[in-house]
Scaffold this motif. Structure first.
Motif, PDB file in Angstrom:
ATOM      1  N   LEU A 124      37.114  41.124  54.141  1.00 16.84           N
ATOM      2  CA  LEU A 124      36.457  41.590  52.673  1.00 16.84           C
ATOM      3  C   LEU A 124      34.851  41.246  52.449  1.00 16.84           C
ATOM      4  CD1 LEU A 124      39.380  41.003  50.352  1.00 16.84           C
ATOM      5  CD2 LEU A 124      38.927  42.844  51.681  1.00 16.84           C
ATOM      6  N   ALA A 288      43.104  44.333  46.809  1.00 19.36           N
ATOM      7  CA  ALA A 288      42.050  44.438  45.918  1.00 19.36           C
ATOM      8  C   ALA A 288      42.718  45.133  44.500  1.00 19.36           C
ATOM      9  CB  ALA A 288      41.415  45.958  46.647  1.00 19.36           C
ATOM     10  N   ASP A 289      43.721  45.825  44.465  1.00 22.16           N
ATOM     11  CA  ASP A 289      44.323  46.687  43.436  1.00 22.16           C
ATOM     12  C   ASP A 289      45.411  45.888  42.740  1.00 22.16           C
ATOM     13  OD1 ASP A 289      45.447  47.196  45.519  1.00 22.16           O
ATOM     14  OD2 ASP A 289      45.895  49.381  45.257  1.00 22.16           O
ATOM     15  N   ARG A 290      46.182  44.996  43.319  1.00 27.93           N
ATOM     16  CA  ARG A 290      47.504  44.687  42.775  1.00 27.93           C
ATOM     17  C   ARG A 290      47.630  43.416  43.535  1.00 27.93           C
ATOM     18  NH1 ARG A 290      52.207  46.642  46.035  1.00 27.93           N
ATOM     19  NH2 ARG A 290      51.081  46.773  48.087  1.00 27.93           N
ATOM     20  N   GLY A 320      45.863  40.927  52.647  1.00 25.63           N
ATOM     21  CA  GLY A 320      45.440  40.304  51.240  1.00 25.63           C
ATOM     22  C   GLY A 320      45.308  38.727  51.153  1.00 25.63           C
TER      23      GLY A 320
END
Lengths: 326, 326
Positions: A124, A288-290, A320
């Motif tokens: 990331l 990123a989203d959850r 993640g």
């Protein structure tokens, strides 16, 4: 294999014995004077090579530097990963170089090392500290015939190989933290970053970037990083020979990449689960989203982590940040 | 928006009426002489602009060329896709240009058109014939916050948007062939190639390359290609205005990309299934390493095709060559 590789290979094969100049000169098709010149060059790089008028040459010691010819001389010719090795004194990120090679159409298996990276990167876009001469910072070009969803297999296979190599060379208890780190006593000593260029139904190429904190000292880490990261040297009695570790890592990586290619990912996954510090624990995985919270149960066929959530259903997570819940 | 865009926008907004030089000069903060000079330049590009001493300027007709300023002037400012448009006379592949922009850190939404591509590409490295001035050959840079497995959503959304735009502008009965083609009367008129750069847990950027065979003649296709491909012109009464189609395509793409970003992929998928020529048919899908045969049932949440095999189980397929079994 070039001349330096062949000379070093012959000297290594002889072990404690010497190799005569005549023998080397016949084997390599060079004059004895030419052999002598190459040996002098190797000496200037730090190789201690004893020369006796009657018995010949003997390798007493090798310096702890990354010398492409020397690394090549220690790998079997059949090996895919490391069939071409390039060492840079300093780069932005070794993956940048590998990407250029990939775009130029270079075959898979080329490995790019740098003594130092100015822009080493972790997942990331995070920075990976890569001080000169203290670690193994390298990237590998792969052109696997796999589907996009199977790309995690490359990271998993690299983790398994890297863990095995570190444990074999240092005798430290190395474990795997899903998805891409190697830990020693709970702290990170190495990380893997797989980046790829793909169409939806094929991976054009993958760059597996690996960073191993070999001989970093405590003051090479920031106060923040010190809490979660360490080096092989700090965990061992003393410094760890980098070149020797590099050869071992490339050999092990080659073995596991072959398993992926041969459709034997299941065996890789079994080894992974056996050494994974994450399986069986209650974890929170932030993406990123959850985020997903639950018990890390096992590895799916595509390399994703199967997490049993508090609601009882199984979720497949491809990547993640993992936090272990106490 | 630059001067040319603003002039063209004002003329278009006026429709059949004229816009006075004074009005334009006040609106744009330029002298009337400067406006006159810009209008002359536009005329030299082929814009027919009537100038009357008392009433002012009127746009009579626009040439069928791709002029970045003109395309920009016809898109709402709020639009993400097409916020920056670049037109090249000739490139290797427009995706090559977009990739360079992506690597330079350019924001998403930039669109690169070429009048001709020398190395236009389709899936799996296949050639895409892109003769000068006869089609829409372009690529879009996207930086979606999606997981790698969801990348198919980009192709699906682009298919839905492209089909809608083609049907609206040509009134031809356009359908979708999974995973990435638009058909008219069973023959291919457009294709989409999504390429991406990713880590395992995030897509760094995606390049959606689109080719639309707008005004190609029968002899622009090879004998082989003629069996499966056609152009909008060949299927219509006459040539189709490319610039107008381009504007419509970009608008529709923007709408569907917004749906993907807003978590409304399900609506995109519903529209896709409604217009898909593949759903409900017995198909064989050939992939690099295997093939799947069965009935195409529906689209999965990640954009993959769900195929009910002869053994009765449901397989999810992310890409491949589809043959319909009679």
């Amino acid at each position: 294999m070039n001349i330096d590789s062949q000379i070093l290979k012959a000297l290594r094969n002889a072990g404690e014995a010497s190799v005569s100049g005549v023998e080397l000169s016949q084997k390599l098709g060079l004059t004895r004077a030419a052999i002598w010149a190459r040996v002098s060059d190797l000496r200037s790089l730090g190789y201690e090579i004893e020369a006796q008028p009657h018995s010949g040459y003997r390798l007493v010691s090798a310096p702890d530097l990354l010398h492409a010819d020397d690394l090549l001389s220690q790998l079997p010719r059949s090996q895919k990963i490391g069939r071409d090795i390039r060492v840079f004194q300093e780069t932005t990120s070794t993956s940048d170089i590998v990407e250029k090679l990939a775009r130029d159409g270079v075959d898979e298996g080329v490995v790019v090392f740098a003594e130092a990276q100015t822009k080493g990167r972790g997942r990331l876009g995070r920075k990976w500290v890569s001080p000169a001469g203290k670690g193994l910072w390298f990237s590998i070009l792969l052109r696997p015939r796999i589907r996009l969803q199977e790309a995690t297999q490359l990271t998993i296979a690299s983790c398994v190989a890297l863990r095995r190599a570190i444990q074999a060379e240092t005798e430290l208890p190395a474990t795997i933290k899903w998805p891409n780190d190697i830990l020693v006593r709970g702290k990170k000593v190495a990380g893997i970053l797989t980046e790829l260029r793909a169409e939806l139904d094929r991976v054009a190429y993958a760059m597996v970037g690996i960073g191993v904190d070999v001989n970093l000292n405590a003051n090479d880490f920031s106060t923040e990083l010190k809490k979660t990261a360490t080096s092989l040297k700090l965990e061992s009695a003393g410094p760890v020979p980098r070149a020797q570790l590099a050869v071992r890592v490339l050999s092990e990586l080659d073995a596991d990449y072959a398993r992926v290619r041969d459709g034997e990912f299941e065996r890789v996954a079994d080894e992974w689960e056996k050494h994974c510090a994450t399986i069986g624990l209650e974890v929170t995985i932030r993406m990123a989203d959850r985020q997903v919270r639950g018990r890390a149960e096992s590895l799916a066929e595509d390399g994703s982590l199967l997490v049993r959530t508090e609601h009882g259903h199984l979720e497949s997570v491809i990547g993640g940040d993992v936090t272990v819940e106490k």
